[in-house]
Scaffold this motif. Structure first.
Motif, mmCIF file in Angstrom:
data_model
loop_
_atom_site.group_PDB
_atom_site.id
_atom_site.type_symbol
_atom_site.label_atom_id
_atom_site.label_comp_id
_atom_site.label_asym_id
_atom_site.label_seq_id
_atom_site.Cartn_x
_atom_site.Cartn_y
_atom_site.Cartn_z
ATOM 1 N N ASN A 68 0.825 -1.209 0.000
ATOM 2 C CA ASN A 68 0.000 0.000 0.000
ATOM 3 C C ASN A 68 0.857 1.257 0.000
ATOM 4 O OD1 ASN A 68 -3.030 -0.130 0.077
ATOM 5 N ND2 ASN A 68 -2.570 -1.717 1.573
ATOM 6 N N ALA A 69 1.942 1.248 0.754
ATOM 7 C CA ALA A 69 2.824 2.416 0.784
ATOM 8 C C ALA A 69 3.477 2.629 -0.578
ATOM 9 C CB ALA A 69 3.890 2.232 1.861
ATOM 10 N N TYR A 70 3.951 1.554 -1.187
ATOM 11 C CA TYR A 70 4.550 1.672 -2.529
ATOM 12 C C TYR A 70 3.527 2.205 -3.531
ATOM 13 C CZ TYR A 70 5.589 0.108 -7.247
ATOM 14 O OH TYR A 70 5.739 0.055 -8.609
ATOM 15 N N SER A 71 2.320 1.638 -3.528
ATOM 16 C CA SER A 71 1.286 2.089 -4.463
ATOM 17 C C SER A 71 0.918 3.549 -4.219
ATOM 18 C CB SER A 71 0.045 1.202 -4.340
ATOM 19 O OG SER A 71 0.333 -0.122 -4.744
ATOM 20 N N GLY A 72 0.904 3.958 -2.944
ATOM 21 C CA GLY A 72 0.595 5.342 -2.618
ATOM 22 C C GLY A 72 1.653 6.305 -3.119
ATOM 23 N N ARG A 73 2.919 5.945 -2.960
ATOM 24 C CA ARG A 73 4.010 6.806 -3.463
ATOM 25 C C ARG A 73 3.983 6.870 -4.995
ATOM 26 N NH1 ARG A 73 6.862 3.692 0.397
ATOM 27 N NH2 ARG A 73 7.880 2.518 -1.272
ATOM 28 N N LYS A 74 3.765 5.721 -5.608
ATOM 29 C CA LYS A 74 3.702 5.682 -7.076
ATOM 30 C C LYS A 74 2.520 6.508 -7.593
ATOM 31 C CE LYS A 74 3.499 2.356 -10.904
ATOM 32 N NZ LYS A 74 2.245 2.864 -11.495
ATOM 33 N N TYR A 75 1.399 6.424 -6.889
ATOM 34 C CA TYR A 75 0.209 7.190 -7.284
ATOM 35 C C TYR A 75 0.505 8.687 -7.244
ATOM 36 C CZ TYR A 75 -4.490 9.211 -6.892
ATOM 37 O OH TYR A 75 -5.626 9.967 -7.057
ATOM 38 N N GLN A 76 1.179 9.151 -6.205
ATOM 39 C CA GLN A 76 1.502 10.581 -6.099
ATOM 40 C C GLN A 76 2.441 11.016 -7.216
ATOM 41 O OE1 GLN A 76 2.514 11.928 -1.977
ATOM 42 N NE2 GLN A 76 2.117 9.788 -1.427
ATOM 43 N N ALA A 77 3.452 10.182 -7.484
ATOM 44 C CA ALA A 77 4.401 10.544 -8.541
ATOM 45 C C ALA A 77 3.712 10.576 -9.905
ATOM 46 C CB ALA A 77 5.562 9.547 -8.550
ATOM 47 N N ASP A 78 2.839 9.603 -10.147
ATOM 48 C CA ASP A 78 2.113 9.583 -11.420
ATOM 49 C C ASP A 78 1.222 10.811 -11.564
ATOM 50 O OD1 ASP A 78 3.314 7.184 -12.041
ATOM 51 O OD2 ASP A 78 1.593 5.941 -11.457
ATOM 52 N N ARG A 79 0.527 11.162 -10.473
ATOM 53 C CA ARG A 79 -0.355 12.336 -10.518
ATOM 54 C C ARG A 79 0.448 13.614 -10.770
ATOM 55 N NH1 ARG A 79 -5.243 12.742 -7.846
ATOM 56 N NH2 ARG A 79 -5.117 14.903 -8.599
#
Length: 299
Positions: free
Chosen positions: A184-195
């Motif tokens: 979840n932490a990895y997906s959250g960081r990736k989501y922010q970078a993608d956004r």
């Protein structure tokens, strides 16, 4: 005068004989008892011996019957008597499987789900950030001793081997929750970078630089939508891989003009924002306020 004496003598003689006979009978009776006593002891001992022998015979018979029943039961279940230890291990693994099933049922709303397979159980971990459903990953567990991971789709940069070594054999629930936390932490960081890269590309001088784990980000940006220069450079480091906010933030000002008090305050405010808010929220604030920061985010 002689008759009474004769009678007296006869009476005494008869009385003496009777007394003598009584004494003889008493002695015979005592002798008989003495003779009978050892015979009684011998009889008791003989009876006890017979009883012990009978009990031993019954014991041996019962043992034979129990062994026979065990063989019959083992043959009907295709299990040999010397496989008792294996049966016990199978029962333990069965309980572990039921325990995993109960965990999946209890925590199906937390992003952890799964289904039983012929080998064990296949666990699915669905990640999310701020209410947005993101990627899903699976771990196929084989219920044997020791527990084994048959297949999985966990990214190579997630420390699955380390997590497994710590918790898989001792606490399956902790294993799943820890793995879920990392994902979840990895997906959250990736989501922010993608956004940041997709929704706020106008604020970036060039594409965002990041590693595969998305725990190191660097970018050059501007805070004013209409601005032409990109005076700020940010570096975000996430030392804790179970968090979605950085542990270290460095923002530097790279404008050509001297760093004024206003620019320094702006730079420090940016650092504070990036420490405490997700990336896309920070740049949403820039887009709405222009060169005026949304100070409610700072606090």
């Amino acid at each position: 005068m002689e008759l009474p004496n004769t009678l007296s003598q006869d009476g005494e003689s008869r009385g003496g004989v009777l007394a003598h006979l009584e004494r003889l009978e008493t002695q015979v009776s005592r002798s008989r008892k003495k003779l009978e006593e050892p015979q009684s002891a011998q009889a008791v001992e003989s009876a006890l011996g017979t009883r012990i022998h009978e009990l031993r015979r019954l014991r041996d018979k019962l043992r034979a019957e129990v062994k026979h029943q065990a063989r019959v039961k083992a043959s009907t279940t295709n299990v040999e008597p010397d496989q008792t230890l294996e049966i016990t291990e199978q029962e333990i693994l069965k309980r572990k499987r039921e325990n995993v099933k109960a965990i999946l049922q209890a925590y199906r709303f937390t992003g952890i789900s799964g289904k039983l397979t012929s080998r064990g159980v296949c666990v699915c971990i669905s990640t999310a950030f701020e209410g947005n459903l993101l990627d899903s990953y699976f771990v196929d567990l084989v219920m044997q001793k020791p527990l084994q991971i048959h297949h999985h789709s966990i990214p190579v940069f997630i420390p699955l081997e380390e997590i497994s070594a710590k918790y898989l054999q001792t606490n399956i629930q902790h294993f799943l929750f820890t793995l879920c936390e990392y994902l979840n932490a990895y997906s959250g960081r990736k989501y922010q970078a993608d956004r940041l890269q997709s929704d706020f590309a106008a604020f970036l001088a060039r594409p965002l630089q990041r590693n595969s784990l998305c725990n190191l980000l660097s970018f050059t940006y501007k805070a004013e939508p209409e601005g032409q220069s990109f005076p700020f450079c940010a570096r975000l480091l996430y030392k804790d891989l179970t968090t979605t906010l950085p542990t270290d933030v460095t923002v530097t000002y790279q404008g050509t003009d001297a760093l004024s008090t206003t620019r320094e305050e702006q730079r420090a405010a940016h650092e504070n924002l990036l420490f405490t808010k997700p990336l896309h929220q920070v740049f949403t604030s820039f887009a709405r306020k222009g060169d005026k920061l949304d100070m409610s985010l700072v606090s």
